[in-house]
Design a protein around this motif. Structure first.
Motif, PDB file in Angstrom:
ATOM      1  N   PRO A  46      55.905   5.402   6.419  1.00  0.00           N
ATOM      2  CA  PRO A  46      56.035   4.153   5.643  1.00  0.00           C
ATOM      3  C   PRO A  46      55.236   4.166   4.343  1.00  0.00           C
ATOM      4  CG  PRO A  46      55.750   3.656   7.970  1.00  0.00           C
ATOM      5  CD  PRO A  46      55.546   5.127   7.829  1.00  0.00           C
ATOM      6  N   ASN A  47      54.056   4.780   4.355  1.00  0.00           N
ATOM      7  CA  ASN A  47      53.249   4.811   3.122  1.00  0.00           C
ATOM      8  C   ASN A  47      53.941   5.610   2.022  1.00  0.00           C
ATOM      9  OD1 ASN A  47      51.230   3.284   4.300  1.00  0.00           O
ATOM     10  ND2 ASN A  47      50.133   5.075   5.081  1.00  0.00           N
ATOM     11  N   ASP A  48      54.527   6.772   2.383  1.00  0.00           N
ATOM     12  CA  ASP A  48      55.251   7.571   1.382  1.00  0.00           C
ATOM     13  C   ASP A  48      56.482   6.813   0.879  1.00  0.00           C
ATOM     14  OD1 ASP A  48      53.427   9.589   1.655  1.00  0.00           O
ATOM     15  OD2 ASP A  48      54.618  10.722   3.107  1.00  0.00           O
ATOM     16  N   THR A  49      57.137   6.113   1.769  1.00  0.00           N
ATOM     17  CA  THR A  49      58.314   5.336   1.351  1.00  0.00           C
ATOM     18  C   THR A  49      57.922   4.228   0.381  1.00  0.00           C
ATOM     19  OG1 THR A  49      59.330   5.799   3.514  1.00  0.00           O
ATOM     20  CG2 THR A  49      60.281   4.026   2.206  1.00  0.00           C
ATOM     21  N   VAL A  50      56.826   3.524   0.677  1.00  0.00           N
ATOM     22  CA  VAL A  50      56.382   2.440  -0.198  1.00  0.00           C
ATOM     23  C   VAL A  50      56.013   2.974  -1.582  1.00  0.00           C
ATOM     24  CG1 VAL A  50      54.564   0.724  -0.538  1.00  0.00           C
ATOM     25  CG2 VAL A  50      55.648   0.955   1.696  1.00  0.00           C
ATOM     26  N   GLU A  51      55.319   4.102  -1.633  1.00  0.00           N
ATOM     27  CA  GLU A  51      54.940   4.677  -2.928  1.00  0.00           C
ATOM     28  C   GLU A  51      56.169   5.078  -3.740  1.00  0.00           C
ATOM     29  OE1 GLU A  51      52.315   7.874  -2.192  1.00  0.00           O
ATOM     30  OE2 GLU A  51      50.681   6.625  -1.404  1.00  0.00           O
ATOM     31  N   ASN A  67      50.851  -4.343  18.834  1.00  0.00           N
ATOM     32  CA  ASN A  67      49.895  -4.236  17.721  1.00  0.00           C
ATOM     33  C   ASN A  67      48.529  -4.774  18.119  1.00  0.00           C
ATOM     34  OD1 ASN A  67      51.852  -3.097  16.067  1.00  0.00           O
ATOM     35  ND2 ASN A  67      52.490  -5.064  15.216  1.00  0.00           N
ATOM     36  N   LEU A  68      48.503  -5.847  18.910  1.00  0.00           N
ATOM     37  CA  LEU A  68      47.218  -6.365  19.386  1.00  0.00           C
ATOM     38  C   LEU A  68      46.521  -5.343  20.280  1.00  0.00           C
ATOM     39  CD1 LEU A  68      48.006 -10.094  20.297  1.00  0.00           C
ATOM     40  CD2 LEU A  68      46.913  -9.212  18.243  1.00  0.00           C
ATOM     41  N   LEU A  69      47.291  -4.665  21.124  1.00  0.00           N
ATOM     42  CA  LEU A  69      46.704  -3.647  21.997  1.00  0.00           C
ATOM     43  C   LEU A  69      46.167  -2.471  21.184  1.00  0.00           C
ATOM     44  CD1 LEU A  69      46.207  -2.848  24.956  1.00  0.00           C
ATOM     45  CD2 LEU A  69      48.451  -1.757  24.950  1.00  0.00           C
ATOM     46  N   VAL A  70      46.876  -2.110  20.111  1.00  0.00           N
ATOM     47  CA  VAL A  70      46.414  -1.022  19.241  1.00  0.00           C
ATOM     48  C   VAL A  70      45.093  -1.386  18.576  1.00  0.00           C
ATOM     49  CG1 VAL A  70      46.948   0.204  17.104  1.00  0.00           C
ATOM     50  CG2 VAL A  70      48.678   0.015  18.881  1.00  0.00           C
ATOM     51  N   CYS A  71      44.960  -2.639  18.182  1.00  0.00           N
ATOM     52  CA  CYS A  71      43.734  -3.072  17.499  1.00  0.00           C
ATOM     53  C   CYS A  71      42.526  -3.067  18.411  1.00  0.00           C
ATOM     54  CB  CYS A  71      43.931  -4.472  16.921  1.00  0.00           C
ATOM     55  SG  CYS A  71      45.141  -4.562  15.591  1.00  0.00           S
ATOM     56  N   GLN A  90      51.106  -0.306  11.983  1.00  0.00           N
ATOM     57  CA  GLN A  90      51.956  -0.256  10.797  1.00  0.00           C
ATOM     58  C   GLN A  90      52.476  -1.660  10.493  1.00  0.00           C
ATOM     59  OE1 GLN A  90      54.972   2.663  11.591  1.00  0.00           O
ATOM     60  NE2 GLN A  90      53.541   4.380  11.603  1.00  0.00           N
ATOM     61  N   VAL A  91      51.614  -2.440   9.860  1.00  0.00           N
ATOM     62  CA  VAL A  91      51.959  -3.809   9.494  1.00  0.00           C
ATOM     63  C   VAL A  91      51.602  -4.036   8.041  1.00  0.00           C
ATOM     64  CG1 VAL A  91      51.642  -4.683  11.843  1.00  0.00           C
ATOM     65  CG2 VAL A  91      49.709  -4.660  10.278  1.00  0.00           C
TER      66      VAL A  91
END
Length: 620
Positions: free
Chosen positions: A182-187, A293-297, A307-308
Motif C-alpha cells: 500500500p505504501n508504494d501504491t500511495v507514493e 486491527n485492535l488485536l494487532v495494536c 494498514q489503516v
C-alpha cells in the motif's frame, strides 16, 4: 480535444527504474543484461496488475537497444527504442494465449522463429496468459522452447503458474512477482496526481491502495473513476462514497456502545448504517477487520501489520488499550460465525442485530468465564455422576449401637452442625458420592450415628454390603475409615470365571438371540472361549464375519455377562483364529464332461475333427 488515455496506459513504466514494487526482479534483469547472461526463456508469474507484461516489454526493448546505459537501461533515443515506443518494432511479437491457444497458433509461431531479425540482435516473443494454452499446444512448443535459435528469446507471462506443465517450467527461468505494498501504491498515485494536477488527500489514496489489494492497474482505474466522479478532487469522503466503504468512525462508535453495554445506541447506529444502503455482510466483514486491527495494536512487534489511514492509527492504539484480548478473540469468533451463516439467514437484519446483542453483553460472559488466575474457561466440567448400584435392604441396628447412641448425642446431627464435626461429614459424602445430600429438618430429633449410617445406606446409589464384624459402628468418622482403600462393589461378591459357568451363560445368550431371530446366534455357537484370568476372557472366532457379528452384540453381551457373574469389571476381547483361516482349503470339485472333452482335444486335435465330421454333440 485530445483523446483520453487511462492512467494505467499513459503512465506505464518505460524503464526498469520506474517499475513500482518489483526491485528484486528489475535488479536481476539489469545485471543479466550488463553481464550478457540472458536466458533463452523467461517465465513471469504473479498476481494481476503487478507489472509482468510491462517488465517483459522493457526487457525486450532494452536488449535490442543500440546504446544501452551503464546501468542496463534503454536509451530511448536510438532507432530500435523509438520504433518500440511507436509500436512498429519488427523484433517484438506479442501473442495472447487466451485467444490463440490451439496447436496451429503455436505452429505458426514456431515457423516465424526460423527467420533471423533484419535489424537488432534479438527477436523477442511475449506470450501473455500462457496457462491458457492447451496440452497439445504446450507439447508442440516444447522442442522450440528448449533449443531455440540464438537470436530468439521467449518471455511467458501468467497469473496461474500451477496450470503450466512441469516440462515447460523446467525450460524457463522463473521470476515470481509480488503484490505491491500500500505504501508504494500511495507514493505512485501521489506522483501521478502531481503530474495531472489533481487535488488528492493522502487518506483517500490510502483507501484506494487498500481496495486495490496490491494491484497497481486496479488502483489507477479506481482513481480515474473517482477523478471523473468528483471533477478532479479526490477527498476522503468522496472516496468512501464511491467505493462503498463504511467509515471506520462508525466502528469506533459501535465499540464505545459495546464497552458501555449500550444496546440501544448500538441498534440505532446500525439502523443509521442500514439506511445508507450498506449490506449486513459488509458491516460484519468491516467490523471483523476493525477487531483484527485492535488485536494487532496489542503487540508492538506486529504493529507494522496495521494498514489503516494515518489519522486513525493513534485512535486504534488508544481503543485497543481499553479492550481485553479475551474480548477481541471472542468477538472475532462471533463475527466470523455470523458472516458464514449470513447467506442462509432469512431475516438478514435480525441476524446481524443478534450478533450485535451478543457483542454488547460479551464482556459479562468474559468476566464470568475468567477464573481467579486470569485464564478464560469456555465451559464448566460436567459433574461426575455416580454409578447406579443395586439398593440394599435395611440392616438391623445392633444392640450395642443402640446403647452407644443412647449415651452419646453428637452435635453434628443438629440443623446447625458444629465446626469441629463438619469436616468429617463432608469427607464421608465425597467418598460415598451420593446423588442427593442427606437433609435433616429442624423438627426432627438428633439422629444417632447408626441412624445416619442407615440413612446413607438407603440413599441411592447404595453402598456395598458390609460384613458383620461384631463391633460397633461408632461415628461417621469410623464409617469413613471402613471405605478407605476398598473398591466399591455391587451387591454380593463377584462370581469368578469358570469354564462351565461361562459356557452355560454363553449358550443361554445364544439361545436368546435365536429366539429373537438374530443371525448372530450361529457365530456365538461357533466361537471358542478362552479364560485369561478371574475377570478377563477371549472370544476366538473362525473368520472376520463371525467377529463382526459378535462385535455387533458387544454392549448387550457385556451387560448380560456382568449381571450373570455380578462383576462390573468383567471384560472380553474378540479375535480371529488365523490358524483356522489358513487351514481352510477349497474342496476339489467334480470335472464335467465338457471339461474332459476339452482336455482330450487339447492333446488329440483329431478327435475334434472326427466329432465335426460325424456332427456329434457333447453332453454337459
Amino acid at each position: 480535444m485530445d483523446k483520453f488515455i487511462v492512467s494505467a496506459r499513459k503512465y506505464r513504466p518505460q524503464l526498469f527504474d520506474t517499475v513500482v514494487g518489483q526491485s528484486h526482479i528489475t535488479t536481476t534483469l539489469k545485471n543479466a543484461i550488463k553481464n550478457q547472461q540472458l536466458a533463452h526463456a523467461f517465465l513471469f508469474c504473479g498476481p494481476r496488475g503487478v507489472g509482468k507484461t510491462t517488465c517483459a516489454r522493457i526487457l525486450a526493448k532494452t536488449i535490442n537497444c543500440e546504446h544501452p546505459t551503464p546501468e542496463g537501461e534503454a536509451c530511448n533515443e536510438c532507432h530500435s527504442c523509438q520504433s518500440f515506443n511507436d509500436g512498429i518494432s519488427m523484433n517484438i511479437h506479442e501473442l495472447d494465449a487466451a485467444s490463440n491457444n490451439s496447436v496451429d497458433d503455436i505452429r505458426t509461431l514456431v515457423e516465424q522463429v526460423r527467420f533471423a531479425p533484419q535489424a537488432g540482435r534479438y527477436k523477442v516473443y511475449i506470450i501473455d496468459e500462457v496457462h491458457m494454452l492447451s496440452s497439445s499446444a504446450f507439447n508442440a512448443f516444447l522442442k522450440t522452447l528448449e533449443e531455440p535459435p540464438p537470436y530468439a528469446i521467449f518471455i511467458l507471462a501468467t497469473t496461474e503458474k500451477h496450470k503450466i506443465l512441469p516440462t515447460i517450467l523446467s525450460r524457463c527461468q522463473i521470476f515470481d512477482f509480488k503484490r505491491i505494498t500500500p505504501n508504494d501504491t500511495v507514493e505512485h498515485l501521489q506522483d501521478i496526481c502531481k503530474k495531472e494536477e489533481i487535488d488528492a488527500e493522502k487518506a483517500a489514496l490510502h483507501l484506494i491502495a487498500q481496495k486495490s489489494e496490491g494491484c497497481m492497474r486496479d488502483a489507477l482505474s479506481i482513481m480515474d473513476k473517482i477523478v471523473s466522479f468528483t471533477n478532479g478532487v479526490v477527498s476522503y469522503s468522496n472516496t468512501l462514497e464511491h467505493l462503498n466503504i463504511l467509515d471506520a468512525d462508525y466502528y469506533f462508535k459501535l465499540m464505545q456502545c459495546m464497552q458501555s453495554q449500550d444496546l440501544g445506541g448500538a441498534m440505532l447506529l446500525y439502523d443509521d448504517i442500514d439506511r445508507k444502503g450498506f449490506e449486513g455482510d459488509l458491516v460484519l466483514n468491516g467490523f471483523a477487520e476493525f477487531m483484527r486491527n485492535l488485536l494487532v495494536c496489542k503487540d508492538e512487534k506486529v504493529a507494522n501489520l496495521l494498514q489503516v489511514v494515518e489519522s486513525f492509527k493513534d485512535r486504534y492504539i488508544a481503543t485497543s488499550k481499553q479492550v481485553s484480548v479475551a474480548y477481541i478473540i471472542s468477538a472475532l469468533n462471533i463475527l466470523n460465525e455470523t458472516e458464514i451463516n449470513y447467506k442462509g439467514a432469512r431475516n438478514k437484519r435480525l441476524h446481524v442485530e443478534l450478533a450485535l446483542i451478543k457483542l454488547t453483553y460479551l464482556q459479562q460472559a468474559v468476566d464470568l468465564a475468567s477464573g481467579s488466575d486470569g485464564l478464560s474457561k469456555k465451559k464448566l466440567i460436567e459433574e461426575a455422576k455416580p454409578v447406579a448400584f443395586r439398593s440394599l435392604n435395611p440392616v438391623a441396628e445392633p444392640k450395642a449401637a443402640k446403647t452407644a447412641a443412647a449415651t452419646a448425642t453428637p452435635p453434628a446431627t443438629t440443623a446447625q452442625p458444629a465446626a469441629n464435626t463438619q469436616a468429617p461429614q463432608q469427607e464421608a459424602k465425597l467418598i460415598i458420592e451420593t446423588k442427593k445430600p442427606l437433609i435433616i429438618p429442624d423438627q426432627q430429633p438428633p439422629a444417632t450415628a447408626a441412624q445416619k449410617a442407615q440413612a446413607i445406606i438407603n440413599t441411592p446409589p447404595a453402598i456395598p454390603k458390609q460384613e458383620s464384624s461384631g463391633g460397633k459402628l461408632g461415628s461417621l468418622n469410623s464409617l469413613r475409615k471402613q471405605f478407605i482403600g476398598k473398591p466399591i462393589e455391587s451387591a454380593g461378591a463377584p462370581i469368578p470365571l469358570g469354564e462351565m459357568r461361562l459356557q452355560e451363560a454363553w449358550q443361554q445368550f445364544a439361545m436368546q438371540l435365536k429366539e429373537n431371530k438374530n443371525p448372530a446366534n450361529q457365530s456365538f455357537l461357533m466361537a471358542n472361549l478362552i479364560i485369561k484370568d478371574h475377570q478377563n476372557f477371549e472370544v476366538s472366532t473362525n473368520n472376520n464375519l463371525e467377529q463382526k457379528f459378535i462385535e455387533g452384540e458387544r454392549r448387550v453381551l457385556s451387560e448380560y455377562l456382568q449381571q450373570i457373574f455380578n462383576n462390573r469389571m468383567l471384560m472380553f476381547t474378540i479375535t480371529v483364529n488365523e490358524a483356522a483361516v489358513q487351514s481352510f482349503e477349497p474342496v476339489e470339485r467334480t470335472v464335467t464332461l465338457k471339461e474332459k472333452y476339452q482336455h482330450i482335444i487339447d492333446h488329440y486335435p483329431l478327435v475334434k475333427e472326427l466329432r465335426d465330421r460325424l456332427n456329434l454333440e457333447v453332453d454337459n
